[in-house]
Design a protein around this motif. Structure first.
Motif, short mmCIF file in Angstrom:
data_model
loop_
_atom_site.label_atom_id
_atom_site.label_comp_id
_atom_site.label_asym_id
_atom_site.label_seq_id
_atom_site.Cartn_x
_atom_site.Cartn_y
_atom_site.Cartn_z
N LEU A 179 -14.56 6.02 -39.05
CA LEU A 179 -15.76 6.18 -40.13
C LEU A 179 -16.53 4.66 -39.84
CD1 LEU A 179 -15.68 8.99 -42.54
CD2 LEU A 179 -17.01 8.60 -39.97
N GLY A 180 -14.86 3.23 -40.25
CA GLY A 180 -15.66 2.13 -40.34
C GLY A 180 -15.64 1.99 -41.39
N GLU A 181 -14.99 2.58 -42.60
CA GLU A 181 -14.54 1.95 -44.08
C GLU A 181 -14.34 1.02 -43.88
OE1 GLU A 181 -14.07 5.07 -46.85
OE2 GLU A 181 -14.78 6.58 -45.97
N PHE A 182 -13.27 0.62 -43.05
CA PHE A 182 -12.49 -1.22 -43.16
C PHE A 182 -12.95 -1.93 -42.76
CE2 PHE A 182 -9.68 2.90 -44.25
CZ PHE A 182 -10.10 2.53 -45.48
N ASP A 183 -13.83 -2.28 -41.93
CA ASP A 183 -14.69 -3.09 -40.73
C ASP A 183 -15.86 -3.69 -42.12
OD1 ASP A 183 -13.57 -1.39 -38.79
OD2 ASP A 183 -15.20 -1.01 -38.15
#
Length: 228
Positions: free
Chosen positions: A66-70
Motif C-alpha cells: 500500500l506504500g505506507e513506508f514510501d
C-alpha cells in the motif's frame, strides 16, 4: 470472544485468536485491548515467536504494498486536497451515483420525478425530523462531511426554486415530542408534501440494535397526520 463467553479473559482471547490465525484486532482502546496481552502469552509459552512472525508478516507485506513506508513524494495521493476531492467532476460523479442507487418502491400516478420547472408554481411542505437536519443524514461509520456540501431535502428543493414550507414535527429522530398542530398547519396549505422519516445513528448503530422495524417515537403518527 470474551463478550460471547468463549474465553474468560483478554489473555485467553489473545492466545485463542493468534493460534486460530487472527492477526488483526479491532481494539477496545490503545491501552486496553486484547492483543496487548500477546507479550504475556509469549512469556508463558502459550504462543511461539515463530507464530508471531508468521502472523505479522502478511500485515507488513500488505502495508508495504500500500506504500505506507514510501516517502510522501512517491505517493500520488499526497498532493490531493479538498479542492480536488470536491471538484465539480467528483461532485457530479457522486451525484450520478446517488441518483442511480435510489430504490423507488412505488410511484403512484407518475408523481416522480419532480420537475424543476414545475416547482415554482407549487407549494411544497417538507416535514419530518430528517427534512432539514444535516447531522442525522449520515449513517454509522460515515466520514465527517464538510457542512457546506451537505444538502438536506429542504435545502435542495429551495435551491431549485421551490416554494417550500418546513416543520420538523420532531426535533430529533427519536421523536419523543411531536408538534401535531404545527405539522397540520404546514401540510394543510401545501400542494405536495414530502415526509422525511427514518432512524439514524441516534436510534440504531453497531451494538445498538432494535427489536423491531417500527418508526421511532411519534414518527408513524406524524406520517399518518400528514397523509390525513
Amino acid at each position: 470472544m470474551l463478550g460471547h463467553h468463549y474465553t474468560r479473559s483478554f489473555l485467553e482471547t489473545a492466545v485463542a485468536s493468534v493460534n486460530a490465525g487472527c492477526n488483526l484486532e479491532l481494539s477496545y482502546g490503545m491501552r486496553n485491548n486484547v492483543f496487548m496481552r500477546i507479550p504475556q502469552a509469549l512469556a508463558m509459552g502459550n504462543i511461539t515467536l515463530q507464530m508471531l512472525r508468521d502472523r505479522v508478516r502478511p500485515l507488513f507485506y500488505t502495508r508495504m504494498r500500500l506504500g505506507e513506508f514510501d516517502p510522501p513524494a512517491m505517493n500520488p495521493y499526497s498532493s490531493l486536497d479538498l479542492s480536488v476531492v470536491q471538484s465539480p467532476e467528483h461532485r457530479n460523479l457522486s451525484l450520478e451515483a446517488a441518483v442511480k442507487s435510489f430504490v423507488l418502491l412505488k410511484n403512484v400516478r407518475g408523481t416522480l420525478p419532480l420537475r424543476a420547472q414545475d416547482l415554482s408554481s407549487q407549494h411544497l411542505a417538507v416535514v419530518g425530523p430528517f427534512a432539514d437536519n444535516p447531522r442525522v443524514l449520515f449513517g454509522d461509520y460515515a466520514p465527517v462531511p464538510e457542512p457546506q456540501y451537505i444538502y438536506t431535502p429542504r435545502r435542495g428543493l429551495e435551491m431549485l426554486g421551490a416554494n417550500v414550507s418546513f416543520t420538523a414535527g420532531c426535533s430529533e429522530p427519536r421523536c419523543r415530542q411531536y408538534s401535531r398542530a404545527e405539522l397540520v398547519r404546514v401540510v394543510g396549505a401545501a400542494d405536495m408534501v414530502l415526509v422525511c422519516l427514518g432512524t439514524g445513528v441516534d436510534v440504531e448503530t453497531e451494538a445498538k440494535d432494535r427489536s423491531d422495524l417500527s418508526l421511532p417515537g411519534h414518527q408513524l403518527e406524524l406520517l399518518q397526520d400528514a397523509v390525513q
